[in-house]
Design a protein around this motif. Sequence first.
Motif, PDB file in Angstrom:
ATOM      1  N   VAL A  30       4.549  21.153 -16.233  1.00 51.09           N
ATOM      2  CA  VAL A  30       4.911  22.008 -17.371  1.00 51.09           C
ATOM      3  C   VAL A  30       4.920  23.457 -16.883  1.00 51.09           C
ATOM      4  CG1 VAL A  30       3.961  20.510 -19.179  1.00 51.09           C
ATOM      5  CG2 VAL A  30       2.492  22.210 -18.068  1.00 51.09           C
ATOM      6  N   PRO A  31       5.587  24.366 -17.602  1.00 50.37           N
ATOM      7  CA  PRO A  31       5.498  25.782 -17.250  1.00 50.37           C
ATOM      8  C   PRO A  31       4.114  26.344 -17.579  1.00 50.37           C
ATOM      9  CG  PRO A  31       7.459  25.328 -18.561  1.00 50.37           C
ATOM     10  CD  PRO A  31       6.576  24.124 -18.656  1.00 50.37           C
ATOM     11  N   ALA A  32       3.735  27.427 -16.893  1.00 52.11           N
ATOM     12  CA  ALA A  32       2.477  28.126 -17.177  1.00 52.11           C
ATOM     13  C   ALA A  32       2.622  29.583 -16.753  1.00 52.11           C
ATOM     14  CB  ALA A  32       1.315  27.465 -16.444  1.00 52.11           C
ATOM     15  N   SER A  33       1.881  30.468 -17.406  1.00 47.88           N
ATOM     16  CA  SER A  33       1.947  31.883 -17.033  1.00 47.88           C
ATOM     17  C   SER A  33       1.504  32.038 -15.580  1.00 47.88           C
ATOM     18  CB  SER A  33       1.068  32.728 -17.949  1.00 47.88           C
ATOM     19  OG  SER A  33      -0.293  32.421 -17.767  1.00 47.88           O
ATOM     20  N   HIS A  34       2.226  32.886 -14.858  1.00 48.89           N
ATOM     21  CA  HIS A  34       2.021  32.934 -13.410  1.00 48.89           C
ATOM     22  C   HIS A  34       1.913  34.345 -12.860  1.00 48.89           C
ATOM     23  CE1 HIS A  34       2.166  31.630  -9.285  1.00 48.89           C
ATOM     24  NE2 HIS A  34       3.316  32.229  -9.051  1.00 48.89           N
ATOM     25  N   LEU A  39      13.876  18.375 -10.595  1.00 48.66           N
ATOM     26  CA  LEU A  39      13.236  18.228 -11.900  1.00 48.66           C
ATOM     27  C   LEU A  39      13.918  17.095 -12.647  1.00 48.66           C
ATOM     28  CD1 LEU A  39      12.854  22.001 -12.663  1.00 48.66           C
ATOM     29  CD2 LEU A  39      10.957  20.367 -12.737  1.00 48.66           C
ATOM     30  N   VAL A  40      13.130  16.157 -13.151  1.00 51.36           N
ATOM     31  CA  VAL A  40      13.703  14.956 -13.764  1.00 51.36           C
ATOM     32  C   VAL A  40      12.909  14.566 -15.007  1.00 51.36           C
ATOM     33  CG1 VAL A  40      14.479  14.091 -11.512  1.00 51.36           C
ATOM     34  CG2 VAL A  40      12.250  13.375 -12.409  1.00 51.36           C
ATOM     35  N   HIS A  41      13.473  13.624 -15.748  1.00 53.48           N
ATOM     36  CA  HIS A  41      12.745  12.989 -16.846  1.00 53.48           C
ATOM     37  C   HIS A  41      12.012  11.751 -16.322  1.00 53.48           C
ATOM     38  CE1 HIS A  41      14.037  15.583 -20.047  1.00 53.48           C
ATOM     39  NE2 HIS A  41      15.315  15.452 -19.698  1.00 53.48           N
ATOM     40  N   ALA A  42      11.303  11.076 -17.210  1.00 55.19           N
ATOM     41  CA  ALA A  42      10.483   9.926 -16.803  1.00 55.19           C
ATOM     42  C   ALA A  42      11.307   8.820 -16.163  1.00 55.19           C
ATOM     43  CB  ALA A  42       9.717   9.395 -18.009  1.00 55.19           C
ATOM     44  N   ASN A  43      12.605   8.757 -16.506  1.00 54.49           N
ATOM     45  CA  ASN A  43      13.477   7.722 -15.926  1.00 54.49           C
ATOM     46  C   ASN A  43      14.094   8.148 -14.594  1.00 54.49           C
ATOM     47  OD1 ASN A  43      15.300   9.635 -16.726  1.00 54.49           O
ATOM     48  ND2 ASN A  43      16.446   8.316 -18.148  1.00 54.49           N
ATOM     49  N   GLY A  44      13.713   9.342 -14.103  1.00 54.97           N
ATOM     50  CA  GLY A  44      14.219   9.818 -12.819  1.00 54.97           C
ATOM     51  C   GLY A  44      15.527  10.581 -12.900  1.00 54.97           C
ATOM     52  N   ASN A 102      13.525  16.785 -26.553  1.00 52.15           N
ATOM     53  CA  ASN A 102      13.191  15.362 -26.419  1.00 52.15           C
ATOM     54  C   ASN A 102      11.796  15.022 -26.954  1.00 52.15           C
ATOM     55  OD1 ASN A 102      15.575  14.267 -24.759  1.00 52.15           O
ATOM     56  ND2 ASN A 102      14.945  16.057 -23.567  1.00 52.15           N
ATOM     57  N   ASP A 103      11.122  16.037 -27.526  1.00 55.02           N
ATOM     58  CA  ASP A 103       9.778  15.853 -28.081  1.00 55.02           C
ATOM     59  C   ASP A 103       8.845  15.187 -27.066  1.00 55.02           C
ATOM     60  OD1 ASP A 103       7.752  16.006 -29.939  1.00 55.02           O
ATOM     61  OD2 ASP A 103       8.253  14.093 -30.896  1.00 55.02           O
ATOM     62  N   ILE A 104       8.762  15.816 -25.887  1.00 55.17           N
ATOM     63  CA  ILE A 104       7.920  15.286 -24.811  1.00 55.17           C
ATOM     64  C   ILE A 104       6.926  16.356 -24.378  1.00 55.17           C
ATOM     65  CG2 ILE A 104       9.536  13.555 -23.935  1.00 55.17           C
ATOM     66  CD1 ILE A 104      10.551  15.584 -21.915  1.00 55.17           C
ATOM     67  N   ARG A 110      13.116  31.615 -11.621  1.00 56.76           N
ATOM     68  CA  ARG A 110      12.029  30.948 -12.326  1.00 56.76           C
ATOM     69  C   ARG A 110      12.126  31.037 -13.844  1.00 56.76           C
ATOM     70  NH1 ARG A 110       6.921  32.854  -8.545  1.00 56.76           N
ATOM     71  NH2 ARG A 110       7.396  31.509  -6.780  1.00 56.76           N
ATOM     72  N   ASP A 111      12.564  32.177 -14.367  1.00 49.64           N
ATOM     73  CA  ASP A 111      12.620  32.306 -15.828  1.00 49.64           C
ATOM     74  C   ASP A 111      13.613  31.306 -16.417  1.00 49.64           C
ATOM     75  OD1 ASP A 111      14.704  33.989 -14.602  1.00 49.64           O
ATOM     76  OD2 ASP A 111      15.182  34.561 -16.656  1.00 49.64           O
ATOM     77  N   ILE A 112      14.716  31.099 -15.722  1.00 51.40           N
ATOM     78  CA  ILE A 112      15.725  30.146 -16.198  1.00 51.40           C
ATOM     79  C   ILE A 112      15.176  28.725 -16.137  1.00 51.40           C
ATOM     80  CG2 ILE A 112      18.001  29.149 -15.700  1.00 51.40           C
ATOM     81  CD1 ILE A 112      18.855  31.923 -14.695  1.00 51.40           C
ATOM     82  N   VAL A 113      14.562  28.378 -15.007  1.00 51.42           N
ATOM     83  CA  VAL A 113      14.020  27.027 -14.852  1.00 51.42           C
ATOM     84  C   VAL A 113      12.925  26.764 -15.892  1.00 51.42           C
ATOM     85  CG1 VAL A 113      12.867  25.422 -13.293  1.00 51.42           C
ATOM     86  CG2 VAL A 113      14.574  27.009 -12.390  1.00 51.42           C
ATOM     87  N   ALA A 114      12.044  27.729 -16.093  1.00 45.75           N
ATOM     88  CA  ALA A 114      10.948  27.549 -17.053  1.00 45.75           C
ATOM     89  C   ALA A 114      11.475  27.344 -18.466  1.00 45.75           C
ATOM     90  CB  ALA A 114      10.011  28.746 -16.996  1.00 45.75           C
ATOM     91  N   ARG A 115      12.477  28.135 -18.863  1.00 47.15           N
ATOM     92  CA  ARG A 115      13.024  27.982 -20.219  1.00 47.15           C
ATOM     93  C   ARG A 115      13.799  26.672 -20.363  1.00 47.15           C
ATOM     94  NH1 ARG A 115      13.878  33.560 -19.918  1.00 47.15           N
ATOM     95  NH2 ARG A 115      16.081  33.317 -19.408  1.00 47.15           N
ATOM     96  N   CYS A 116      14.462  26.235 -19.295  1.00 51.92           N
ATOM     97  CA  CYS A 116      15.170  24.952 -19.346  1.00 51.92           C
ATOM     98  C   CYS A 116      14.189  23.796 -19.544  1.00 51.92           C
ATOM     99  CB  CYS A 116      15.974  24.735 -18.063  1.00 51.92           C
ATOM    100  SG  CYS A 116      17.368  25.874 -17.859  1.00 51.92           S
ATOM    101  N   ILE A 117      13.074  23.849 -18.847  1.00 49.89           N
ATOM    102  CA  ILE A 117      12.041  22.820 -19.034  1.00 49.89           C
ATOM    103  C   ILE A 117      11.511  22.873 -20.464  1.00 49.89           C
ATOM    104  CG2 ILE A 117       9.709  22.106 -18.361  1.00 49.89           C
ATOM    105  CD1 ILE A 117      10.356  23.103 -15.521  1.00 49.89           C
ATOM    106  N   HIS A 118      11.253  24.079 -20.939  1.00 52.67           N
ATOM    107  CA  HIS A 118      10.772  24.256 -22.317  1.00 52.67           C
ATOM    108  C   HIS A 118      11.764  23.652 -23.311  1.00 52.67           C
ATOM    109  CE1 HIS A 118       8.584  26.276 -25.554  1.00 52.67           C
ATOM    110  NE2 HIS A 118       9.726  26.769 -25.994  1.00 52.67           N
ATOM    111  N   GLU A 119      13.039  23.902 -23.084  1.00 53.44           N
ATOM    112  CA  GLU A 119      14.091  23.383 -23.971  1.00 53.44           C
ATOM    113  C   GLU A 119      14.135  21.855 -23.925  1.00 53.44           C
ATOM    114  OE1 GLU A 119      17.256  23.466 -26.668  1.00 53.44           O
ATOM    115  OE2 GLU A 119      15.941  25.096 -25.999  1.00 53.44           O
ATOM    116  N   GLU A 120      14.036  21.285 -22.725  1.00 56.22           N
ATOM    117  CA  GLU A 120      14.035  19.829 -22.596  1.00 56.22           C
ATOM    118  C   GLU A 120      12.835  19.202 -23.306  1.00 56.22           C
ATOM    119  OE1 GLU A 120      16.242  17.530 -20.809  1.00 56.22           O
ATOM    120  OE2 GLU A 120      17.515  19.260 -21.224  1.00 56.22           O
TER     121      GLU A 120
END
Length: 523
Positions: free
Chosen positions: A351-355, A271-276, A307-309, A293-303
């Motif tokens: 992005v995360p989504a309900s699964h 998992l990366v940002h636009a700059n890799g 970063n307002d992305i 998965r819950d940790i990864v999903a929340r980390c993405i949400h936090e990022e």
Amino acid sequence: MTELIETDVLIIGCGIAGCTAALELADAGISVTVVTRAKDPKKSNTYYAQGGIIYKGINDSKASLAEDITRAGAGHCNPRAVDILSEQGPELLKKILLDRVGVEFDCTADGELSLVREGGHSIPRIVHATDITGRAIEIALMRALVAHPKITLLTAHTAIDLLTPSHHSLNRLSIYEPRSCVGAYVLNRTEGRVIRCLAKNTILATGGLGKIFLRSTNPRGARGDGIAMAYRAGARVINTEFIQFHPTTFYQTQAPRFLISEAVRGEGARLVHANGEPFMQNYNAEWKDLAPRDIVARCIHEEMLKNDISNVYLDLRSYIPTPRIREHFPNIHETCLGYGIDITRDLVPVVPASHYSCGGVWVDQWGETTIRHLYSVGEVACTGLHGANRLASTSLLEGLVWGSISARRILHTLPDQSAPRAADIPLWYDNDGMEMPDPALISQDMSYVKHIMWNYVGLVRTSVRLKRAMRELRNLEIETERFYRVIRLTDSLIGVRNAVRTAIIVTSAAWENKRSMGCHYRK
């Protein structure tokens, strides 16, 4: 006049859990009626599962699998359910999926099943059929089901409500009997008629509820029908606050939120940002991108918030050789190409989504609910296996295991059961003269539910958000129930009614559980 169907066992839904139960019963000579709201019966939650199914790894053990499941479930797993799956799962996979229906899983050059590792697993123990494992399983199961002389398959039939004598019987003294299920009212959408389907035993196998959220990996029918019907019938429902959000679903404005399998990260993608630049090591140094998965999903949400992305990215190109990408993820590659993304060369926006719903209709070790003669299997059920967060690739195996277990239980109890009396169950009220529902109103109500659930009962929950969600959902349910009773019945009307009730069940559970656990996060 309303049609009547009488059968030994009624199964509502035909994913891996429903199909397994149907085949096991039919093979034993029992007459089975399978009902699905889909016109194409293959199009179940199972069909869309890209990831794999647990088998057994090299030097694997029941204890090792049980430990991984319990760790991912935040220590909230039902030990009995974990033991049953760890004990019976691999054996049933071989018996049913390999030997009975012949699913063609990926194999190594020497003909052995190819084993991969996914997030939360300590060793490689997952078998796949490239990146369309669910599709391969469902097609094989449906081929056997359609060919079976003891199985009647009804497509484009939507279950309306479960039939319980304490609610529906014309004999008012039935209210004093223990609560039981004798089948369901079912809408034949092709002919616009409601069927009384009477059965000695009924199995709910309706799948999940992901479509009550704005972003979801689930198919259209995953709107919580089974949970809503069971709740109205009086069944116990538990753990519904534990909604798992898949961390990586494809993100483009006009594209559907299709799933980018966890197996992609299992093969090494980051998992990366636009700059890799990768970021998961900043949150979980040990597991990094393969954290639960819950940790990864929340980390993405936090990022995304920090970063307002609008999204982050998956980088396959830098970590997985191109030939391996093409070999192991052909469906993902082809689908992304359709939206202008080549996963062998481009970063993939996600992005995360309900699964997946870890909770559902409470069942015991046999799949029996708190209502007599009513069973629940697969995602609509809660065995307690997943606890507060599902371990990758356990869901297909759970459906297989409890589909088989429930069938065995029914075979044991069926000889002592008598058939329900059709004379005791009233005809469905004839609403042919009623006005057809306005599709624009139903669409708006469904959209309203999805936005409420995504914004207020999503990845991160607060008291203020949950209070507002409950207030707005209750008001909507009052209006929906009024609408339901005066407008002609359609699948979309049944769906929005069930979605509102399921959303209230999930929100209530999230409100009552003040402690953050697994995929339920209170801020």
